[in-house]
Design a protein around this motif. Structure first.
Motif: not given
Length: 428
Positions: A139-152, A164-168
């Motif tokens: 499990t990988v979680i990305t948190t943005g902004p910056p929203h470029s982190i979600h591109l990782i 993959w979980i995105t946190d806005f």
């Protein structure tokens, strides 16, 4: 324990609300049998530092760091103030921009898509691909902004068999400042395409407000969970300010300048001698020049106590001492779903909250639901004057207090339990 990888830009010693959300999640995830591993930049360009937050990093947490190229450091060479950022300084602090600032803003909006941290994406995907394999992370979680982190996260999802979980923490293309980036038509379209790609590729999505959830549901059919920001710990009992203090915590830039509030306060100091003797306007954080100009215009300059940026520990001590806590938002349809992190610490401080913002503001709904104060539309001058007089009379009697209800669900530990359940949840 289940291992998860959290990819973030803001991390101690960064200050401000952006860092606290995931610092607190990391603090409590182990209580729910999840072992967090954190990946952050090695040499970030944080606009605010707060070393006191470093003490809250749990012992033994694995923190990975890799270098990042920061174009904002180069932009500072052209700025009179080395600490000024293109991202907030030029966008929000000034109504009038110099030619150079306009050029820098155009560059920021059109050459750095989605933002200036885009150069961290490729090296991070390369580095983390090997790490994920080695550590058997699912499990990988990305948190943005910056929203470029979600591109990782997007890059890793394409290469690895991961959830993959995105946190806005904030919306992407509908955030208030997005319109001010001087975007070309093609740049605006590129932002929207990236936003939709991230939302449609991620397995799950976390947002901080119901408004953002509704917005994203139009772009994707992936599961979306609302997990707000929150408060942590019990409030230390303290004596209230002797003055009729109205405190605003956090940046107060041009767009949030509450002209109607300053107008009403100015009138009350002229009409009511007792009010004049008691009033104190306390400002904590970065304050725009236009705000000070408005205060002066309405005869309030002598009532202002400007404290500048304070460490988070100091803020937590100040909030429960204040007679009134002020919450402000830009009066715009786009900001209805913005829930400032300080709202939840205000709730925990148990002092009356005066919220001034757009009609239908979600923050005002929470304040009403919890009996924590009053939310007003920005142009409601009459209601504002009435509530200030009502609360001042209670203050004079020593009776300005409230008993909020149902705020426990906003505690960081309960919110972390929601997150842990969502991490484990499998869609049918």
């Amino acid at each position: 324990m289940q291992k998860i990888l959290i990819i973030a830009y803001y991390w101690p010693p960064a200050g401000g609300p952006g860092v606290q959300r995931w610092l607190k999640f990391v603090k409590y995830l182990r209580d729910f049998d999840i072992e967090p591993i954190v990946y952050v930049p090695e040499n970030p360009n944080y606009p605010i530092n707060d070393s006191s937050l470093e003490a809250e990093i749990p012992e033994g947490i694995k923190i990975l760091k890799q270098p990042i190229f920061e174009p904002y450091k180069l932009a500072a060479i052209f700025s009179k103030k080395k600490t000024q950022r293109i991202s907030s300084g030029i966008i929000q602090k000034r109504k009038k921009q110099s030619f150079l600032e306009k050029v820098l803003l155009w560059i920021r909006g059109n050459l750095f898509i989605p933002d200036a941290r885009k150069y961290w994406v490729k090296p991070s995907v390369k580095f983390l691909s090997d790490f994920i394999e080695k550590e058997d992370i699912k499990t990988v979680i990305t948190t943005g902004p910056p929203h470029s982190i979600h591109l990782i996260g997007l890059g890793l999802k394409r290469q690895k068999s991961i959830s993959w979980i995105t946190d806005f923490r904030d919306p992407w293309t509908t955030i208030g400042y997005h319109k001010k980036l001087k975007l070309t038509k093609s740049s605006r379209q590129k932002h929207k395409e990236l936003e939709k790609l991230v939302l449609s590729t991620a397995d799950k999505i976390v947002v901080t407000s119901n408004n953002t959830k509704k917005e994203f549901e139009k772009l994707t059919n992936k599961p979306i969970q609302v997990i707000t920001n929150g408060y942590d710990g019990a409030v230390v009992k303290t004596e209230l300010d002797k003055k009729f203090s109205i405190a605003h915590i956090g940046s107060l830039l041009t767009d949030r300048n509450p002209e109607v509030l300053w107008k009403v306060l100015g009138e009350l100091t002229k009409e009511n001698e007792a009010f004049k003797e008691a009033l104190e306007v306390r400002l904590v954080g970065v304050v725009g020049k236009e705000v000070f100009a408005s205060l002066k215009q309405h005869g309030l300059a002598s009532f202002v106590d400007e404290l500048g940026y304070l460490a988070h520990t100091e803020v937590l001590e100040l909030q429960p001492k204040s007679q009134i806590l002020l919450l402000l938002e830009i009066n715009s349809a786009e900001t209805r779903g913005i829930l400032p992190g300080k709202l939840f610490e205000y709730l925990n401080a148990k002092r009356p909250i005066l919220a001034i913002g757009p009609e239908g503001w979600e923050a005002a709904e929470i304040i009403k639901e919890t009996d924590s104060g009053l939310g007003l539309v920005s142009n409601d001058e009459s209601a504002l004057k009435n509530v200030l007089l009502e609360w001042f009379e209670l203050y004079q009697k020593g009776e300005l207090r409230l008993n909020p209800k149902g705020i426990e669900k906003y505690s960081r530990k309960q919110l972390t339990q929601q997150l842990a359940n969502f991490i484990r949840w499998e869609s049918s």
